[in-house]
Scaffold this motif. Structure first.
Motif, PDB file in Angstrom:
ATOM      1  N   ARG A 171      -1.428  11.055  -4.698  1.00  0.00           N
ATOM      2  CA  ARG A 171      -1.302  11.098  -3.226  1.00  0.00           C
ATOM      3  C   ARG A 171      -0.638   9.838  -2.668  1.00  0.00           C
ATOM      4  O   ARG A 171      -1.017   9.324  -1.620  1.00  0.00           O
ATOM      5  N   LEU A 172       0.371   9.351  -3.372  1.00  0.00           N
ATOM      6  CA  LEU A 172       1.090   8.165  -2.928  1.00  0.00           C
ATOM      7  C   LEU A 172       2.191   8.550  -1.949  1.00  0.00           C
ATOM      8  O   LEU A 172       2.908   9.526  -2.162  1.00  0.00           O
ATOM      9  N   ASP A 173       2.325   7.774  -0.877  1.00  0.00           N
ATOM     10  CA  ASP A 173       3.545   7.857  -0.088  1.00  0.00           C
ATOM     11  C   ASP A 173       4.438   6.692  -0.501  1.00  0.00           C
ATOM     12  O   ASP A 173       4.042   5.855  -1.322  1.00  0.00           O
ATOM     13  N   ALA A 174       5.639   6.640   0.049  1.00  0.00           N
ATOM     14  CA  ALA A 174       6.592   5.621  -0.399  1.00  0.00           C
ATOM     15  C   ALA A 174       6.056   4.214  -0.161  1.00  0.00           C
ATOM     16  O   ALA A 174       6.227   3.323  -0.997  1.00  0.00           O
ATOM     17  N   ARG A 175       5.375   4.013   0.952  1.00  0.00           N
ATOM     18  CA  ARG A 175       4.859   2.678   1.276  1.00  0.00           C
ATOM     19  C   ARG A 175       3.772   2.246   0.285  1.00  0.00           C
ATOM     20  O   ARG A 175       3.784   1.113  -0.204  1.00  0.00           O
ATOM     21  N   GLU A 176       2.824   3.130   0.006  1.00  0.00           N
ATOM     22  CA  GLU A 176       1.741   2.787  -0.916  1.00  0.00           C
ATOM     23  C   GLU A 176       2.272   2.616  -2.339  1.00  0.00           C
ATOM     24  O   GLU A 176       1.846   1.725  -3.076  1.00  0.00           O
ATOM     25  N   ALA A 177       3.225   3.456  -2.719  1.00  0.00           N
ATOM     26  CA  ALA A 177       3.820   3.339  -4.048  1.00  0.00           C
ATOM     27  C   ALA A 177       4.482   1.977  -4.228  1.00  0.00           C
ATOM     28  O   ALA A 177       4.333   1.320  -5.266  1.00  0.00           O
ATOM     29  N   ALA A 178       5.200   1.521  -3.209  1.00  0.00           N
ATOM     30  CA  ALA A 178       5.852   0.209  -3.285  1.00  0.00           C
ATOM     31  C   ALA A 178       4.813  -0.902  -3.339  1.00  0.00           C
ATOM     32  O   ALA A 178       4.945  -1.860  -4.111  1.00  0.00           O
ATOM     33  N   ALA A 179       3.752  -0.768  -2.540  1.00  0.00           N
ATOM     34  CA  ALA A 179       2.730  -1.819  -2.485  1.00  0.00           C
ATOM     35  C   ALA A 179       1.968  -1.954  -3.803  1.00  0.00           C
ATOM     36  O   ALA A 179       1.478  -3.032  -4.129  1.00  0.00           O
ATOM     37  N   LEU A 180       1.884  -0.876  -4.572  1.00  0.00           N
ATOM     38  CA  LEU A 180       1.136  -0.885  -5.831  1.00  0.00           C
ATOM     39  C   LEU A 180       2.039  -1.022  -7.054  1.00  0.00           C
ATOM     40  O   LEU A 180       1.578  -0.864  -8.177  1.00  0.00           O
ATOM     41  N   SER A 181       3.296  -1.325  -6.833  1.00  0.00           N
ATOM     42  CA  SER A 181       4.250  -1.486  -7.937  1.00  0.00           C
ATOM     43  C   SER A 181       4.344  -2.960  -8.330  1.00  0.00           C
ATOM     44  O   SER A 181       4.826  -3.781  -7.549  1.00  0.00           O
ATOM     45  N   PRO A 182       3.928  -3.327  -9.548  1.00  0.00           N
ATOM     46  CA  PRO A 182       3.946  -4.750  -9.916  1.00  0.00           C
ATOM     47  C   PRO A 182       5.332  -5.365  -9.943  1.00  0.00           C
ATOM     48  O   PRO A 182       5.458  -6.589  -9.888  1.00  0.00           O
ATOM     49  N   VAL A 183       6.381  -4.542 -10.011  1.00  0.00           N
ATOM     50  CA  VAL A 183       7.726  -5.106  -9.953  1.00  0.00           C
ATOM     51  C   VAL A 183       7.954  -5.828  -8.623  1.00  0.00           C
ATOM     52  O   VAL A 183       8.806  -6.715  -8.528  1.00  0.00           O
ATOM     53  N   HIS A 184       7.164  -5.481  -7.607  1.00  0.00           N
ATOM     54  CA  HIS A 184       7.276  -6.124  -6.299  1.00  0.00           C
ATOM     55  C   HIS A 184       6.223  -7.203  -6.093  1.00  0.00           C
ATOM     56  O   HIS A 184       6.181  -7.823  -5.020  1.00  0.00           O
ATOM     57  N   TRP A 185       5.356  -7.412  -7.056  1.00  0.00           N
ATOM     58  CA  TRP A 185       4.263  -8.374  -6.911  1.00  0.00           C
ATOM     59  C   TRP A 185       4.746  -9.781  -7.247  1.00  0.00           C
ATOM     60  O   TRP A 185       5.807  -9.964  -7.855  1.00  0.00           O
ATOM     61  N   PRO A 186       3.958 -10.806  -6.900  1.00  0.00           N
ATOM     62  CA  PRO A 186       4.346 -12.173  -7.252  1.00  0.00           C
ATOM     63  C   PRO A 186       4.559 -12.323  -8.752  1.00  0.00           C
ATOM     64  O   PRO A 186       3.794 -11.789  -9.560  1.00  0.00           O
ATOM     65  N   VAL A 187       5.583 -13.047  -9.088  1.00  0.00           N
ATOM     66  CA  VAL A 187       5.911 -13.266 -10.497  1.00  0.00           C
ATOM     67  C   VAL A 187       5.083 -14.442 -11.014  1.00  0.00           C
ATOM     68  O   VAL A 187       5.101 -15.522 -10.420  1.00  0.00           O
ATOM     69  N   PRO A 188       4.333 -14.252 -12.117  1.00  0.00           N
ATOM     70  CA  PRO A 188       3.550 -15.382 -12.646  1.00  0.00           C
ATOM     71  C   PRO A 188       4.477 -16.489 -13.129  1.00  0.00           C
ATOM     72  O   PRO A 188       5.512 -16.228 -13.748  1.00  0.00           O
ATOM     73  N   ASN A 189       4.115 -17.726 -12.822  1.00  0.00           N
ATOM     74  CA  ASN A 189       4.948 -18.849 -13.253  1.00  0.00           C
ATOM     75  C   ASN A 189       4.069 -20.046 -13.557  1.00  0.00           C
ATOM     76  O   ASN A 189       2.851 -20.020 -13.359  1.00  0.00           O
ATOM     77  N   GLY A 190       4.666 -21.096 -14.026  1.00  0.00           N
ATOM     78  CA  GLY A 190       3.922 -22.264 -14.480  1.00  0.00           C
ATOM     79  C   GLY A 190       3.146 -22.976 -13.397  1.00  0.00           C
ATOM     80  O   GLY A 190       2.242 -23.752 -13.696  1.00  0.00           O
ATOM     81  N   SER A 191       3.450 -22.722 -12.143  1.00  0.00           N
ATOM     82  CA  SER A 191       2.748 -23.398 -11.056  1.00  0.00           C
ATOM     83  C   SER A 191       1.501 -22.649 -10.608  1.00  0.00           C
ATOM     84  O   SER A 191       0.763 -23.110  -9.744  1.00  0.00           O
ATOM     85  N   THR A 192       1.256 -21.445 -11.184  1.00  0.00           N
ATOM     86  CA  THR A 192       0.079 -20.661 -10.822  1.00  0.00           C
ATOM     87  C   THR A 192      -0.802 -20.485 -12.038  1.00  0.00           C
ATOM     88  O   THR A 192      -0.328 -20.524 -13.178  1.00  0.00           O
ATOM     89  N   PRO A 193      -2.121 -20.304 -11.829  1.00  0.00           N
ATOM     90  CA  PRO A 193      -3.018 -20.103 -12.965  1.00  0.00           C
ATOM     91  C   PRO A 193      -2.688 -18.812 -13.707  1.00  0.00           C
ATOM     92  O   PRO A 193      -2.109 -17.892 -13.140  1.00  0.00           O
ATOM     93  N   GLY A 194      -3.095 -18.766 -14.977  1.00  0.00           N
ATOM     94  CA  GLY A 194      -2.890 -17.555 -15.755  1.00  0.00           C
ATOM     95  C   GLY A 194      -1.706 -17.658 -16.681  1.00  0.00           C
ATOM     96  O   GLY A 194      -1.052 -18.693 -16.799  1.00  0.00           O
ATOM     97  N   GLY A 195      -1.433 -16.551 -17.347  1.00  0.00           N
ATOM     98  CA  GLY A 195      -0.376 -16.532 -18.343  1.00  0.00           C
ATOM     99  C   GLY A 195       0.983 -16.197 -17.773  1.00  0.00           C
ATOM    100  O   GLY A 195       1.110 -15.697 -16.652  1.00  0.00           O
ATOM    101  N   THR A 196       2.008 -16.479 -18.545  1.00  0.00           N
ATOM    102  CA  THR A 196       3.388 -16.210 -18.117  1.00  0.00           C
ATOM    103  C   THR A 196       4.164 -15.495 -19.213  1.00  0.00           C
ATOM    104  O   THR A 196       5.371 -15.669 -19.348  1.00  0.00           O
ATOM    105  N   VAL A 197       3.459 -14.677 -20.027  1.00  0.00           N
ATOM    106  CA  VAL A 197       4.104 -13.929 -21.109  1.00  0.00           C
ATOM    107  C   VAL A 197       3.867 -12.443 -20.879  1.00  0.00           C
ATOM    108  O   VAL A 197       2.725 -11.999 -20.748  1.00  0.00           O
ATOM    109  N   LEU A 198       4.945 -11.676 -20.817  1.00  0.00           N
ATOM    110  CA  LEU A 198       4.865 -10.223 -20.676  1.00  0.00           C
ATOM    111  C   LEU A 198       5.804  -9.565 -21.675  1.00  0.00           C
ATOM    112  O   LEU A 198       7.013  -9.777 -21.629  1.00  0.00           O
ATOM    113  N   ASP A 199       5.235  -8.775 -22.582  1.00  0.00           N
ATOM    114  CA  ASP A 199       6.027  -7.943 -23.485  1.00  0.00           C
ATOM    115  C   ASP A 199       6.088  -6.533 -22.910  1.00  0.00           C
ATOM    116  O   ASP A 199       5.051  -5.962 -22.543  1.00  0.00           O
ATOM    117  N   CYS A 200       7.281  -5.970 -22.821  1.00  0.00           N
ATOM    118  CA  CYS A 200       7.482  -4.591 -22.376  1.00  0.00           C
ATOM    119  C   CYS A 200       7.966  -3.776 -23.571  1.00  0.00           C
ATOM    120  O   CYS A 200       9.119  -3.915 -23.998  1.00  0.00           O
TER     121      CYS A 200
END
Length: 268
Positions: free
Chosen positions: A177-206
């Motif tokens: 039941r996603l509309d375009a807005r909710e689909a975009a909001a829940l898409s990690p491609v649009h989320w903050p990119v992990p980097n060395g200045s933020t906590p957590g890891g910075t390795v992603l294997d696809c």
């Protein structure tokens, strides 16, 4: 080059694309039951709901814990289907947690993201460390979400979905039941990119099966390219001869390159 529009229903309906998927899934179920008999898991609640429970397969008191997030388009399956992932990791001294979560259409997809967050945070609270996370299909989406939020030490997304907008016009969206807005909001491609200045890891294997639909291959490659271009250590690999279901086969082999990579990241 053809001007024919992409058939999104055919591209994203994996069960239709792999007619013999029931055979593979029956093997998952049988192997899972055998694994549970050989290595009985501990049931670890991470919330008050009936499905808010993880199976924890313990390799030892100080072993690193990897979290595997199952697929099923956020609308099918549970932790019991994937117990067979545990034995290969246990052989390498890595414990495995496999959470269930509520399913669409009974809950919204955002609720599943929240439940995954709760499960990962429980492992973190118990160990004092951000766990390594990996997942398949919908679980690959959730693994990338956890990495973006700084909750994971690293992530491997197998046949992941990172841009949900192409699902909106397909039959798979009947339950989501996603509309375009909710689909975009829940898409990690649009989320903050992990980097060395933020906590957590910075390795992603696809990782994806080379025999999957062009859209699944594209999603993994695009995600690796996009986050990689913004400083994340990404890897893209299309595994020869494997489809959306058999792409998990290497997880059963302690000697496979995929298991060795997961072990290295979990112990990292």
């Amino acid at each position: 080059m053809s001007d024919k529009p992409l058939d999104l229903e055919a591209e994203y309906n994996n069960r239709a694309a792999v007619p013999n998927h029931p055979v593979v899934m029956a093997r998952w179920k049988a192997d899972a039951e055998a694994a549970r008999a050989a290595h009985p898991p501990v049931a670890l609640p991470y919330g008050s709901g009936e499905r808010e429970v993880m199976d924890l397969f313990e390799a030892g008191p100080d072993a690193p814990i990897a979290v595997f997030i199952h697929g099923g388009y956020w609308q099918a399956l549970d932790r019991s289907w994937f117990s067979w992932v545990a034995p290969a990791l246990l052989r390498h001294g890595v414990s495995l947690a496999v959470p269930s979560y509520d399913l669409c259409p009974h809950v919204r997809l955002g609720r599943i993201v929240s439940q995954t967050r709760d499960a990962v945070e429980l492992i973190r609270a118990q160990t004092g460390k951000r766990p390594f996370v990996f997942g398949h299909s919908a679980g690959g989406h959730l693994a990338a979400c956890m990495l973006s939020e700084g909750r994971a030490s690293a992530a491997v997304a197998i046949s992941g979905l990172f841009d949900l907008e192409p699902l909106v016009p397909t039959s798979l969206n009947d339950a989501l039941r996603l509309d375009a807005r909710e689909a975009a909001a829940l898409s990690p491609v649009h989320w903050p990119v992990p980097n060395g200045s933020t906590p957590g890891g910075t390795v992603l294997d696809c990782i994806v099966g080379a025999g999957e639909t062009s859209e699944f291959v594209r999603q993994s490659k695009d995600m690796a390219d996009f986050w990689g271009g913004k400083g994340v250590e990404t890897r893209f690999e299309a595994l020869p001869g494997l489809n959306h279901f058999t792409v998990l086969d290497p997880l059963a082999d302690p000697g496979s390159a995929l298991v060795k990579r997961i072990v290295a990241l979990a112990k990292g």
